[in-house]
Scaffold this motif. Structure first.
Motif, PDB file in Angstrom:
ATOM      1  N   TYR A  41       0.818  -1.226   0.000  1.00 15.85           N
ATOM      2  CA  TYR A  41       0.000   0.000   0.000  1.00 15.85           C
ATOM      3  C   TYR A  41       0.847   1.269   0.000  1.00 15.85           C
ATOM      4  N   LYS A  42       2.058   1.175  -0.534  1.00 11.74           N
ATOM      5  CA  LYS A  42       2.930   2.358  -0.561  1.00 11.74           C
ATOM      6  C   LYS A  42       2.340   3.473  -1.404  1.00 11.74           C
ATOM      7  N   GLN A  43       1.476   3.136  -2.361  1.00  7.74           N
ATOM      8  CA  GLN A  43       0.854   4.196  -3.145  1.00  7.74           C
ATOM      9  C   GLN A  43      -0.029   5.067  -2.253  1.00  7.74           C
ATOM     10  N   VAL A  44      -0.446   4.570  -1.097  1.00  4.60           N
ATOM     11  CA  VAL A  44      -1.274   5.340  -0.169  1.00  4.60           C
ATOM     12  C   VAL A  44      -0.403   6.192   0.754  1.00  4.60           C
ATOM     13  N   TRP A  45       0.628   5.610   1.337  1.00  2.00           N
ATOM     14  CA  TRP A  45       1.413   6.336   2.341  1.00  2.00           C
ATOM     15  C   TRP A  45       2.822   6.701   1.882  1.00  2.00           C
ATOM     16  N   GLY A  46       3.365   5.993   0.921  1.00  2.00           N
ATOM     17  CA  GLY A  46       4.759   6.186   0.531  1.00  2.00           C
ATOM     18  C   GLY A  46       5.040   7.539  -0.095  1.00  2.00           C
ATOM     19  N   TYR A  47       4.171   7.972  -1.003  1.00  2.00           N
ATOM     20  CA  TYR A  47       4.399   9.262  -1.652  1.00  2.00           C
ATOM     21  C   TYR A  47       4.345  10.402  -0.642  1.00  2.00           C
ATOM     22  N   SER A  48       3.408  10.323   0.287  1.00  2.00           N
ATOM     23  CA  SER A  48       3.304  11.380   1.305  1.00  2.00           C
ATOM     24  C   SER A  48       4.554  11.418   2.172  1.00  2.00           C
ATOM     25  N   LEU A  49       5.049  10.263   2.568  1.00  2.00           N
ATOM     26  CA  LEU A  49       6.246  10.209   3.408  1.00  2.00           C
ATOM     27  C   LEU A  49       7.466  10.731   2.651  1.00  2.00           C
ATOM     28  N   LEU A  50       7.618  10.336   1.408  1.00  2.00           N
ATOM     29  CA  LEU A  50       8.738  10.833   0.601  1.00  2.00           C
ATOM     30  C   LEU A  50       8.628  12.339   0.373  1.00  2.00           C
ATOM     31  N   ASN A  51       7.428  12.826   0.085  1.00  2.00           N
ATOM     32  CA  ASN A  51       7.237  14.265  -0.095  1.00  2.00           C
ATOM     33  C   ASN A  51       7.574  15.029   1.178  1.00  2.00           C
ATOM     34  N   TYR A  52       7.174  14.508   2.307  1.00  2.67           N
ATOM     35  CA  TYR A  52       7.469  15.167   3.577  1.00  2.67           C
ATOM     36  C   TYR A  52       8.987  15.209   3.817  1.00  2.67           C
ATOM     37  N   PHE A  53       9.667  14.109   3.525  1.00  3.60           N
ATOM     38  CA  PHE A  53      11.116  14.069   3.701  1.00  3.60           C
ATOM     39  C   PHE A  53      11.802  15.127   2.836  1.00  3.60           C
ATOM     40  N   PHE A  54      11.400  15.231   1.580  1.00  3.69           N
ATOM     41  CA  PHE A  54      12.041  16.204   0.703  1.00  3.69           C
ATOM     42  C   PHE A  54      11.649  17.637   1.057  1.00  3.69           C
ATOM     43  N   THR A  55      10.469  17.827   1.621  1.00  6.27           N
ATOM     44  CA  THR A  55      10.091  19.149   2.115  1.00  6.27           C
ATOM     45  C   THR A  55      10.978  19.554   3.277  1.00  6.27           C
ATOM     46  N   ILE A  56      11.228  18.634   4.197  1.00  5.78           N
ATOM     47  CA  ILE A  56      12.122  18.902   5.327  1.00  5.78           C
ATOM     48  C   ILE A  56      13.533  19.184   4.813  1.00  5.78           C
ATOM     49  N   THR A  57      13.980  18.428   3.821  1.00  7.73           N
ATOM     50  CA  THR A  57      15.306  18.639   3.246  1.00  7.73           C
ATOM     51  C   THR A  57      15.420  20.034   2.628  1.00  7.73           C
ATOM     52  N   LEU A  58      14.412  20.438   1.861  1.00 11.16           N
ATOM     53  CA  LEU A  58      14.418  21.779   1.264  1.00 11.16           C
ATOM     54  C   LEU A  58      14.387  22.860   2.335  1.00 11.16           C
ATOM     55  N   ALA A  59      13.613  22.661   3.370  1.00  6.69           N
ATOM     56  CA  ALA A  59      13.548  23.643   4.459  1.00  6.69           C
ATOM     57  C   ALA A  59      14.909  23.788   5.132  1.00  6.69           C
ATOM     58  N   LEU A  60      15.617  22.688   5.302  1.00  9.14           N
ATOM     59  CA  LEU A  60      16.963  22.758   5.887  1.00  9.14           C
ATOM     60  C   LEU A  60      17.898  23.586   5.021  1.00  9.14           C
ATOM     61  N   VAL A  61      17.818  23.405   3.730  1.00  9.46           N
ATOM     62  CA  VAL A  61      18.694  24.149   2.814  1.00  9.46           C
ATOM     63  C   VAL A  61      18.307  25.626   2.789  1.00  9.46           C
ATOM     64  N   VAL A  62      17.020  25.914   2.680  1.00 12.30           N
ATOM     65  CA  VAL A  62      16.568  27.297   2.522  1.00 12.30           C
ATOM     66  C   VAL A  62      16.689  28.089   3.813  1.00 12.30           C
ATOM     67  N   TYR A  63      16.205  27.537   4.913  1.00  9.69           N
ATOM     68  CA  TYR A  63      16.140  28.303   6.155  1.00  9.69           C
ATOM     69  C   TYR A  63      17.355  28.140   7.050  1.00  9.69           C
ATOM     70  N   GLU A  64      17.960  26.982   7.028  1.00 14.51           N
ATOM     71  CA  GLU A  64      19.112  26.728   7.899  1.00 14.51           C
ATOM     72  C   GLU A  64      20.431  26.803   7.142  1.00 14.51           C
ATOM     73  N   LYS A  65      20.363  26.991   5.829  1.00 14.05           N
ATOM     74  CA  LYS A  65      21.549  27.088   4.971  1.00 14.05           C
ATOM     75  C   LYS A  65      22.404  25.822   5.031  1.00 14.05           C
ATOM     76  N   ALA A  66      21.770  24.695   5.284  1.00  9.40           N
ATOM     77  CA  ALA A  66      22.477  23.419   5.344  1.00  9.40           C
ATOM     78  C   ALA A  66      22.920  23.017   3.943  1.00  9.40           C
TER      79      ALA A  66
END
Length: 158
Positions: A41-66
């Motif tokens: 059932y990854k089509q139900v939860w997997g995309y959301s989890l991956l999207n959340y991970f990449f959102t956190i990654t982008l936030a680290l780069v943009v706001y924390e300059k990581a």
């Protein structure tokens, strides 16, 4: 903290659920998230989890300059310049690279190395040529054709 938790959690969930669903370990390149996300059932939860991970990654780069020193490396800056062309051409070139096995009967293990190398190299070359001879001439004209309007100085109010 969320980034590192997800960095650990993603492969555990990916490989774990893939193994439970298929009784096989997934390809190591996909961290257990093969496209399309069809098993467990990854089509139900997997995309959301991956999207959340990449959102956190982008936030680290943009706001924390990581990772900014890493992103400022000339090779990565160049890949950023030609990334649109890579996006446009990669699928077709990957398909053509996959057809190499029709002309060169190599064993499966060798083809698993040859196809990605040829695909990436051809994509890089075509995207570079496309940037140089298609995109850049248009980009050079944008200021002439679409100048930014100069803001007028505010009038003094009596």
């Amino acid at each position: 903290l969320q980034f590192f938790a997800l960095l650990l959690l993603l492969p555990l969930l990916g490989y774990g659920t893939e193994y439970l669903a298929t009784n096989q370990i997934a390809e190591p390149t996909a961290l257990g998230f093969m496209v399309p996300l069809a098993n467990a059932y990854k089509q139900v939860w997997g995309y959301s989890l991956l999207n959340y991970f990449f959102t956190i990654t982008l936030a680290l780069v943009v706001y924390e300059k990581a990772a900014l020193p890493l992103l400022e490396l000339p090779a990565l800056r160049y890949l950023g310049k030609i990334s649109y062309g890579m996006y446009v051409y990669h699928f077709a070139l990957t398909w053509f690279a996959g057809r190499l096995q029709d002309f060169f009967p190599l064993d499966f293990g060798t083809m698993r190395i040859v196809i990605p190398v040829v695909s990436f190299s051809a994509t890089l070359l075509l995207a570079s040529a496309s940037y140089r001879w298609l995109e850049k001439p248009f980009l050079n004209q944008k200021d002439r054709l679409f100048p930014l309007k100069q803001e007028k100085a505010p009038h003094a109010q009596p």
